[in-house]
Design a protein around this motif. Structure first.
Motif, mmCIF file in Angstrom:
data_model
loop_
_atom_site.group_PDB
_atom_site.id
_atom_site.type_symbol
_atom_site.label_atom_id
_atom_site.label_comp_id
_atom_site.label_asym_id
_atom_site.label_seq_id
_atom_site.Cartn_x
_atom_site.Cartn_y
_atom_site.Cartn_z
ATOM 1 N N UNK A 195 0.861 -1.187 0.000
ATOM 2 C CA UNK A 195 0.000 0.000 0.000
ATOM 3 C C UNK A 195 0.894 1.232 0.000
ATOM 4 N N UNK A 196 0.562 2.204 -0.857
ATOM 5 C CA UNK A 196 1.412 3.383 -0.939
ATOM 6 C C UNK A 196 1.586 4.079 0.411
ATOM 7 N N UNK B 37 -5.661 6.307 -2.402
ATOM 8 C CA UNK B 37 -5.355 7.229 -1.310
ATOM 9 C C UNK B 37 -4.439 6.588 -0.273
ATOM 10 N N UNK B 38 -3.653 7.399 0.392
ATOM 11 C CA UNK B 38 -2.831 6.895 1.489
ATOM 12 C C UNK B 38 -3.692 6.612 2.716
ATOM 13 N N UNK B 39 -3.068 6.112 3.751
ATOM 14 C CA UNK B 39 -3.800 5.876 4.998
ATOM 15 C C UNK B 39 -4.775 4.724 4.932
ATOM 16 N N UNK B 40 -4.395 3.672 4.244
ATOM 17 C CA UNK B 40 -5.314 2.553 4.053
ATOM 18 C C UNK B 40 -5.796 1.953 5.374
ATOM 19 N N UNK C 95 -11.393 0.149 1.075
ATOM 20 C CA UNK C 95 -10.298 0.451 0.176
ATOM 21 C C UNK C 95 -10.840 1.397 -0.895
ATOM 22 N N UNK C 96 -10.280 2.591 -0.960
ATOM 23 C CA UNK C 96 -10.842 3.584 -1.885
ATOM 24 C C UNK C 96 -10.063 3.658 -3.195
ATOM 25 N N UNK C 97 -9.455 2.560 -3.560
ATOM 26 C CA UNK C 97 -8.746 2.515 -4.837
ATOM 27 C C UNK C 97 -9.721 2.738 -5.989
ATOM 28 N N UNK C 98 -9.338 3.639 -6.881
ATOM 29 C CA UNK C 98 -10.166 3.862 -8.067
ATOM 30 C C UNK C 98 -9.384 3.409 -9.293
ATOM 31 N N UNK D 272 -12.317 12.215 -9.183
ATOM 32 C CA UNK D 272 -13.061 12.757 -8.055
ATOM 33 C C UNK D 272 -12.458 12.169 -6.790
ATOM 34 N N UNK D 273 -12.033 13.027 -5.907
ATOM 35 C CA UNK D 273 -11.305 12.583 -4.724
ATOM 36 C C UNK D 273 -12.288 12.191 -3.622
ATOM 37 N N UNK D 274 -12.117 11.028 -3.034
ATOM 38 C CA UNK D 274 -12.978 10.676 -1.904
ATOM 39 C C UNK D 274 -12.712 11.521 -0.655
ATOM 40 N N UNK D 275 -11.630 12.236 -0.627
ATOM 41 C CA UNK D 275 -11.330 13.085 0.525
ATOM 42 C C UNK D 275 -9.988 13.743 0.334
#
Lengths: 160, 331
Positions: free
Chosen positions: B48-49, B267-270, B276-279, B292-295
């Motif tokens: 995870x990044x 996104x970081x902070x998995x 998991x907000x991977x797009x 579109x950013x989830x946050x």
């Protein structure tokens, strides 16, 4: 409240140019053990889009060295992106020292073209929060009022 | 089967941190209001990044492109168990690019029917050639990113997503069970391929992994496409991203729109997210990607693409990858 308004108005030197109205920004008194006065920016953006114009930015103007007062200007992150970063500081009649809690007047410059704008006021405090309050503003100014919840209190627009 | 394995191994040997392990750079900030500060950066490779839990990457391979076209400097580099860190003095106004480039060729060929490969040598080098990879900052084939010894096959490109493979981060040398090419049959560069070689199966890899920093007003001097390979051309400035506004970026291949390109945005902070907000997104016909950013937060964006237009005529394929770390602020 009224008294502090008058006091503040007396403290701040009246602008030499005629103004198109006044914005009164109230910085709330916050009861915390480590309180630092906030950085604050007020700016307007034309409703139809266009460049932002900064009316005031209050920061630690005198601090120099490795961590000059300008270092934290980007913490006013919306202002920074919308126009702060293109402003050469210090800016005459615009930038100034940070202000203590209380009401402070910001004159609306007389040379702003009549029209519909949005007024934005953003405050960011060291060891504290950040808040952005936006409200419609028409020039010539009509009376209006908005309020922040945490880092800003009443923001009053008056025609004079 | 073995040929395929060797190809993967060779390509991975050139460029990949590890199977399914992604290379990432994590700056302390991307927006600065003056030119007397530094950014401090973590870099590593992990699943995870931005989670330092696998391997550091060599800061020596990082390049710093200053807004005026000059090259900046990596300072205070150090290598930890799971991540490296370095600083960059942001002493000029405008938008900077900081990251790694890799460019190499790997693969297999035959000499008199014997399997050979181009790429990173595993195990001891035959005398008198110097041991490649022994000295940091001196990779044998001019690649930007060298994996740790024994990095397994599977993820070509500068931090490209893993394409398979298992056994991450093994010790130096080939673990048992892995087919091994005689070390004397490994050459570091294409130029060293002996005359009379046959069955060339070479892949060119071109990758970039970077982030952007802006001091004061942004500038676009470094954001203009060069017309070469897979390129990321910001429409929304990469240091102007806000969580409630979509970010738009154009992807080009050799200067032409990369239509239908798959781009992964993580996104970081998995660990702190329920989901998991991977797009997995795709560029449109004009190569335009809308995110579109989830946050708010740091994001790792990656795209890779393989075609048959390598710049070196000996290679049959070209594998390109692009990775960016993007900071998205709250409105």
């Amino acid at each position: 409240m009224k008294k502090s308004l008058i006091l503040a108005a007396g403290v701040i030197a009246a602008p030499t140019a005629a103004s198109a109205g006044t914005i009164t920004v109230t910085i709330p008194r916050i009861a915390v053990s480590e309180y630092h006065v906030p950085y604050l920016a007020a700016w307007i953006e034309p409703v139809g889009g266009g460049a932002a114009r900064t009316l005031a930015v209050w920061y630690d103007v005198d601090k120099v060295g490795n961590e000059p007062g300008t270092k934290w200007l980007a913490d006013l992150r919306t202002w920074w992106r919308k126009g702060g970063r293109s402003l050469k500081l210090p800016a005459n009649g615009v930038s100034g020292a940070t202000r203590a809690p209380g009401a402070h007047r910001i004159p609306i410059p007389a040379n702003i073209k009549p029209g519909a704008y949005t007024l934005h006021v953003e405050a960011a405090r060291e060891d504290g929060g950040r808040e952005l309050v936006s409200q419609p503003l028409t020039i010539p100014a009509a009376n209006g009022k908005a309020s922040g919840k945490s880092e800003l209190s009443a923001i009053v627009i008056s025609a004079r | 089967m073995t040929a395929k394995f060797f190809l993967l191994a060779a390509v991975a040997g050139i460029a990949a941190p590890a199977a399914a392990h992604n290379a990432w750079l994590l700056p302390s900030t991307t927006v600065l209001s003056d030119t007397v500060q530094s950014v401090t950066v973590d870099m590593g490779a992990s699943t995870a990044p931005f989670e330092p839990n696998h391997q550091p990457l060599p800061a020596e391979n990082v390049k710093v492109w200053a807004p005026d076209g000059s090259m900046g400097k990596v300072e205070n580099a150090s290598r930890g168990r799971y991540r490296s860190t370095f600083d960059v003095k942001i002493d000029k106004p405008g938008t900077w690019r900081i990251g790694m480039e890799n460019n190499g060729i790997g693969g297999t060929f035959k000499v008199n029917g014997e399997p050979w490969m181009v790429g990173r040598r595993r195990g001891p080098a035959p005398a008198p050639a110097p041991a490649p990879g022994a000295a940091p900052g001196a990779p044998p084939a001019g690649q930007g990113m060298m994996p740790p010894p024994g990095a397994p096959a599977g993820a070509p490109g500068a931090g490209g997503p893993g394409a398979g493979g298992s056994g991450a981060g093994g010790p130096a040398g080939a673990p048992s069970g892995r087919p091994q090419i005689d070390p004397s049959h490994i050459v570091a560069t294409v130029d060293e391929i002996p005359a009379g070689a046959t069955d060339l199966a070479l892949t060119e890899t071109v990758g970039r992994n970077e982030f952007f920093v802006t001091a004061g007003e942004p500038s676009d001097a470094l954001l203009k496409p060069t017309g070469k390979g897979l390129e990321f051309v910001p429409v929304t400035l990469p240091t102007d991203l806000v969580s409630n506004e979509p970010g738009q970026f154009r992807f080009l291949v050799d200067g032409k729109p990369a239509a239908g390109l798959e781009v992964e945005v993580i996104p970081g902070g998995r660990r702190y997210k329920e989901r998991d907000q991977t797009q997995k997104l795709k560029t449109d016909a004009q190569g335009l990607l809308t995110v579109n950013w989830p946050g708010a937060g740091f994001y790792w964006l990656n795209a890779s693409l393989t075609d048959e237009k390598p710049s070196n005529p000996k290679a049959a394929k070209r594998r390109m990858s692009y990775t960016a770390t993007l900071e998205v602020l709250a409105p």
